[in-house]
Design a protein around this motif. Structure first.
Motif, PDB file in Angstrom:
ATOM      1  N   GLN A  44      38.242  -7.432  11.825  1.00 57.16           N
ATOM      2  CA  GLN A  44      38.340  -8.241  13.039  1.00 57.16           C
ATOM      3  C   GLN A  44      37.197  -7.913  13.984  1.00 57.16           C
ATOM      4  O   GLN A  44      36.905  -6.746  14.229  1.00 57.16           O
ATOM      5  CB  GLN A  44      39.660  -7.962  13.755  1.00 57.16           C
ATOM      6  N   HIS A  45      36.576  -8.946  14.500  1.00 62.66           N
ATOM      7  CA  HIS A  45      35.535  -8.794  15.513  1.00 62.66           C
ATOM      8  C   HIS A  45      35.766  -9.850  16.581  1.00 62.66           C
ATOM      9  O   HIS A  45      35.821 -11.042  16.270  1.00 62.66           O
ATOM     10  CB  HIS A  45      34.142  -8.936  14.888  1.00 62.66           C
ATOM     11  N   HIS A  46      35.916  -9.374  17.804  1.00 59.53           N
ATOM     12  CA  HIS A  46      36.226 -10.266  18.920  1.00 59.53           C
ATOM     13  C   HIS A  46      35.060 -10.295  19.901  1.00 59.53           C
ATOM     14  O   HIS A  46      34.175  -9.450  19.860  1.00 59.53           O
ATOM     15  CB  HIS A  46      37.507  -9.805  19.616  1.00 59.53           C
ATOM     16  N   ALA A  47      35.094 -11.272  20.786  1.00 62.08           N
ATOM     17  CA  ALA A  47      34.048 -11.450  21.803  1.00 62.08           C
ATOM     18  C   ALA A  47      32.678 -11.509  21.139  1.00 62.08           C
ATOM     19  O   ALA A  47      31.701 -10.936  21.607  1.00 62.08           O
ATOM     20  CB  ALA A  47      34.107 -10.333  22.838  1.00 62.08           C
ATOM     21  N   ILE A  48      32.621 -12.222  20.031  1.00 57.71           N
ATOM     22  CA  ILE A  48      31.392 -12.268  19.233  1.00 57.71           C
ATOM     23  C   ILE A  48      30.361 -13.192  19.888  1.00 57.71           C
ATOM     24  O   ILE A  48      30.707 -14.246  20.399  1.00 57.71           O
ATOM     25  CB  ILE A  48      31.700 -12.675  17.781  1.00 57.71           C
ATOM     26  N   SER A  49      29.137 -12.741  19.875  1.00 58.04           N
ATOM     27  CA  SER A  49      28.054 -13.562  20.418  1.00 58.04           C
ATOM     28  C   SER A  49      27.358 -14.275  19.268  1.00 58.04           C
ATOM     29  O   SER A  49      27.533 -13.919  18.099  1.00 58.04           O
ATOM     30  CB  SER A  49      27.050 -12.690  21.173  1.00 58.04           C
ATOM     31  N   ASP A  50      26.552 -15.249  19.602  1.00 63.70           N
ATOM     32  CA  ASP A  50      25.809 -15.946  18.560  1.00 63.70           C
ATOM     33  C   ASP A  50      24.861 -14.990  17.846  1.00 63.70           C
ATOM     34  O   ASP A  50      24.610 -15.107  16.659  1.00 63.70           O
ATOM     35  CB  ASP A  50      25.070 -17.159  19.126  1.00 63.70           C
ATOM     36  N   LYS A  51      24.358 -13.986  18.554  1.00 62.17           N
ATOM     37  CA  LYS A  51      23.460 -13.003  17.949  1.00 62.17           C
ATOM     38  C   LYS A  51      24.217 -12.027  17.044  1.00 62.17           C
ATOM     39  O   LYS A  51      23.689 -11.573  16.046  1.00 62.17           O
ATOM     40  CB  LYS A  51      22.706 -12.256  19.027  1.00 62.17           C
ATOM     41  N   ASP A  52      25.472 -11.720  17.384  1.00 62.29           N
ATOM     42  CA  ASP A  52      26.300 -10.828  16.564  1.00 62.29           C
ATOM     43  C   ASP A  52      26.725 -11.480  15.260  1.00 62.29           C
ATOM     44  O   ASP A  52      27.022 -10.796  14.285  1.00 62.29           O
ATOM     45  CB  ASP A  52      27.591 -10.426  17.302  1.00 62.29           C
ATOM     46  N   LEU A  53      26.788 -12.787  15.246  1.00 63.92           N
ATOM     47  CA  LEU A  53      27.340 -13.509  14.107  1.00 63.92           C
ATOM     48  C   LEU A  53      26.629 -13.171  12.803  1.00 63.92           C
ATOM     49  O   LEU A  53      27.257 -12.737  11.838  1.00 63.92           O
ATOM     50  CB  LEU A  53      27.294 -15.012  14.366  1.00 63.92           C
ATOM     51  N   SER A  54      25.328 -13.345  12.750  1.00 65.81           N
ATOM     52  CA  SER A  54      24.609 -13.089  11.492  1.00 65.81           C
ATOM     53  C   SER A  54      24.661 -11.614  11.114  1.00 65.81           C
ATOM     54  O   SER A  54      24.831 -11.281   9.942  1.00 65.81           O
ATOM     55  CB  SER A  54      23.170 -13.585  11.575  1.00 65.81           C
ATOM     56  N   ASP A  55      24.544 -10.717  12.095  1.00 66.69           N
ATOM     57  CA  ASP A  55      24.613  -9.286  11.805  1.00 66.69           C
ATOM     58  C   ASP A  55      25.972  -8.905  11.214  1.00 66.69           C
ATOM     59  O   ASP A  55      26.048  -8.144  10.254  1.00 66.69           O
ATOM     60  CB  ASP A  55      24.364  -8.461  13.065  1.00 66.69           C
TER      61      ASP A  55
END
Length: 112
Positions: A37-48
């Motif tokens: 689970q990953h919350h408060a995801i940013s567009d930059k966090d998505l690919s990583d």
């Protein structure tokens, strides 16, 4: 993964994740799933995040816009729309660069 930027309507994202986990555990093959689970995801966090875990299934919960964009968070925690073309390209790149492909993407957002 989920995102609920501070300038958007509050969603019950943790509850949704818990329900998904509980339903999977009730199945005969529930032990074959590992949920990250990953919350408060940013567009930059998505690919990583996707490259780090190389998931078979991706589930996103959050907001969507009527132009088809999903709403992630920016560095200030506010709305950052990501158009469907950008997401599609990201999944194409990830599936071409890895030995393990994403076989299912589930989007739980308005207009998705």
């Amino acid at each position: 993964m989920s995102a609920n930027p501070s300038d958007t309507q509050r969603l019950q994202l943790a509850e949704e994740c818990n329900e998904i986990d509980n339903k999977l555990r009730m199945t005969s093959k529930g032990d074959q799933f590992k949920i990250e689970q990953h919350h408060a995801i940013s567009d930059k966090d998505l690919s990583d995040t996707l490259m780090r875990y190389q998931p078979d299934i991706v589930h996103f919960s959050g907001h969507g816009r009527d132009d088809g964009a999903l709403v992630f968070q920016n560095s200030e925690g506010t709305e950052q729309p990501v158009p469907p073309e950008k997401l599609s390209r990201l999944f194409q790149i990830l599936n071409s660069d890895n030995d393990k492909n994403i076989c299912c993407v589930f989007l739980n957002a308005c207009y998705s």
